[in-house]
Scaffold this active site. Structure first.
Site, PDB file in Angstrom:
ATOM      1  CB  SER A  48      -0.931  -0.015   1.213  1.00  0.00           C
ATOM      2  OG  SER A  48      -0.196   0.006   2.419  1.00  0.00           O
ATOM      3  CG  HIS A 152      -0.815  -5.653   4.176  1.00  0.00           C
ATOM      4  ND1 HIS A 152      -0.282  -5.075   5.301  1.00  0.00           N
ATOM      5  CD2 HIS A 152      -0.310  -4.940   3.130  1.00  0.00           C
ATOM      6  CE1 HIS A 152       0.496  -4.062   4.956  1.00  0.00           C
ATOM      7  NE2 HIS A 152       0.479  -3.958   3.652  1.00  0.00           N
ATOM      8  CD  GLU A 162      -0.240  -2.503   9.000  1.00  0.00           C
ATOM      9  OE1 GLU A 162       0.384  -2.097   9.992  1.00  0.00           O
ATOM     10  OE2 GLU A 162       0.125  -2.275   7.828  1.00  0.00           O
ATOM     11  CD  GLU A 205       2.891  -5.617   7.695  1.00  0.00           C
ATOM     12  OE1 GLU A 205       2.535  -5.441   8.883  1.00  0.00           O
ATOM     13  OE2 GLU A 205       3.094  -4.683   6.905  1.00  0.00           O
ATOM     14  CG  ASP A 241      -1.715   1.531   8.731  1.00  0.00           C
ATOM     15  OD1 ASP A 241      -2.392   2.492   8.310  1.00  0.00           O
ATOM     16  OD2 ASP A 241      -0.688   1.115   8.159  1.00  0.00           O
ATOM     17  CD  GLU A 286       0.884   3.464   9.914  1.00  0.00           C
ATOM     18  OE1 GLU A 286       1.275   2.899  10.959  1.00  0.00           O
ATOM     19  OE2 GLU A 286       1.251   3.099   8.783  1.00  0.00           O
ATOM     20  CG  ASP A 312       2.728   4.697   5.985  1.00  0.00           C
ATOM     21  OD1 ASP A 312       3.741   5.051   5.345  1.00  0.00           O
ATOM     22  OD2 ASP A 312       2.248   3.550   5.875  1.00  0.00           O
ATOM     23  CE  LYS A 337       5.679   1.856   5.859  1.00  0.00           C
ATOM     24  NZ  LYS A 337       4.412   1.930   5.063  1.00  0.00           N
ATOM     25  CG  HIS A 365       7.526  -3.890   9.099  1.00  0.00           C
ATOM     26  ND1 HIS A 365       7.043  -5.129   9.416  1.00  0.00           N
ATOM     27  CD2 HIS A 365       6.439  -3.056   9.210  1.00  0.00           C
ATOM     28  CE1 HIS A 365       5.753  -5.072   9.677  1.00  0.00           C
ATOM     29  NE2 HIS A 365       5.373  -3.832   9.570  1.00  0.00           N
ATOM     30  CE  LYS A 388       3.149  -0.166  10.404  1.00  0.00           C
ATOM     31  NZ  LYS A 388       1.824   0.215   9.884  1.00  0.00           N
TER      32      LYS A 388
END
Ligand code: PGA
Ligand code: ZN
Length: 422
Positions: A48, A152, A162, A205, A241, A286, A312, A337, A365, A388
């Site tokens: 994403s 994801h 998430e 993940e 998130d 997030e 993010d 990131k 990550h 994270k």
């Protein structure tokens, strides 16, 4: 002692999704020609991704990036690995584009991380200490991905990407990391109770990807955080998130919750998030809104107390965007990131800007990862109080276990990072 770049090579390796990514190895020699430093680093990749991130690879992909390494090496040959800023500027100059699309931000970030590692190894010190000197003693709280969906996972999983646990009450990193695995296990059995057909499926993940809607998933997840908090005797707070840009349909001007079969306009999205924050005492949210909507971010942030609102896709680890966010009071936390910005220097600048303005930096990550452990060192070395990096899975525990080793090495000097509130 000078440590001069004397070797650079690259290879195509697998990431955790089975996609190709780049790994580089760098050797530094003394003036006398002896090998004094070595650095190896690999770049991750997102699913994403933010629209304003640097471009990961050149047009020909990883193969093209690998082919270009000799040309890059020729230009870096002889540079001193202790001059991170100069080398990063040189990498940007070699690429010559703002978004690094010519040689790729993943190529530059892997080289940049390998330079930092070679500098640390030539100074015979771990990377976190090389970066943060004697002040680098704070371990980050692990923000663990427990349950999820969105980009994801498969289409029957929740729309929210998430569901993240933060063991804010843990006194040691190792306890915090294991607390997250307990929540992960607890959530599995709670999902199984609710859905007898659950196969144990996970997203990219390692978070559970159940056939549940957002609210049912949130109920289970927050209950699991509470249960494990009670069992362990310290607090584990829930976070989310939403990765809202992945949900936003620009034509409709709405957030599309496919699983729920609902559309939300911006006002409804803010209400939805506020409601979740209040009813479930969320510690962290997030990307609650799409990546260019600084003003709605600000509207939400103004209305919350003691909850991190983290950007993010909004900030993409880019100081210009973080500066804009600070000016507009868009958030109070920044996701970091390194491959969103393409260099260690860019990463450090983003963390520093965030800290100077009271924005909590969260080292992170990507959903596609390798066993590279650099971000564990960056979190401690740059003083990020949260990392994270998932909860289970080889590429996630590579970072968590490295932090356990760092905590052990710091011994009596180890402490948990400074959170703005608990
Ligand atoms: P990614 O996103 O899939 O782009 O790595 C993870 C995240 O949104 O934090
Ligand atoms: Zn995100």
């Amino acid at each position: 002692m000078r440590a001069i770049i004397s070797g650079l090579s690259a290879r195509k390796i697998l990431d955790s999704r089975g996609n190709p990514t780049i790994e580089v190895e760098l050797i530094a020699n003394s003036k006398a020609g002896e090998i004094v430093g070595h650095g190896k680093a690999a770049a991750p990749s997102g699913a994403s991704t933010g629209r304003h991130e640097v471009v990961a690879f050149p047009k020909g992909g990883v193969d093209e990036a690998v082919k270009e390494i000799d040309e890059i090496f020729a230009k870096l040959l002889g540079a001193d690995v202790s001059e991170q800023g100069r080398i990063d500027a040189l990498l940007r100059k070699i690429d010559g584009t703002r978004d690094l699309h010519r040689i790729g931000g993943n190529t530059t970030v892997a080289i940049s991380m390998a330079v930092a590692k070679a500098a640390a190894s030539s100074a015979k010190t771990p990377l976190y200490r090389h970066l943060g000197k004697d002040g680098a003693t704070g371990l980050p709280y692990p923000l663990g991905n427990i349950l999820g969906g969105g980009a994801h996972a498969g289409k029957m999983a929740p729309d929210i990407q998430e569901f993240l646990a933060v063991p804010v009450g843990a006194r040691r990193f190792v306890d915090a990391a294991f607390a997250n695995t307990k929540v992960h296990k607890r959530v599995r059995s709670m999902i199984e109770e609710k859905d007898k057909t659950f196969t144990g499926g996970k997203g990219d993940e390692g978070a559970w990807a159940p056939n549940l809607d957002n609210l049912a998933a949130l109920e289970i997840f927050t209950q699991a955080c509470e249960d494990v908090s009670d069992e362990l005797g310290f607090q584990i707070r829930p976070g989310l998130d939403l990765a809202s840009s992945s949900m936003y349909d620009a034509k409709k001007g709405k957030y599309v919750y496919k699983r729920e079969g609902k559309l939300r306009d911006t006002g409804e999205q803010i209400e939805f998030v506020l409601d979740a924050i209040k009813s479930h005492k969320l510690f962290y949210v997030e990307d609650p809104l799409r990546e260019d909507d600084f003003r709605s971010f600000a509207e939400l942030t103004k209305k919350v107390r003691n909850c991190l609102i983290c950007g993010d896709d909004l900030f993409v680890t880019n100081v210009d965007r973080i500066r804009k966010g600070i000016k507009l009071h868009a958030a109070n936390s920044v996701l970091i990131k390194p491959n969103q910005i393409g260099t260690i220097s860019g990463t450090i600048a983003a963390v520093e800007l965030a800290k100077q303005n009271g924005y909590t930096p969260v080292m992170s990550h990507r959903s596609g990862e390798t066993t590279d452990e650099t971000i564990a060192h960056l979190a401690v070395g740059l003083g990020c109080p949260i990392i994270k990096t998932g909860t289970v899975g080889g590429e996630r525990i590579a970072k968590l276990n490295e932090l356990i080793r760092i905590e052990e090495e710091l011994g009596d000097r180890a402490r948990m990072g400074n959170l703005p509130f608990k």
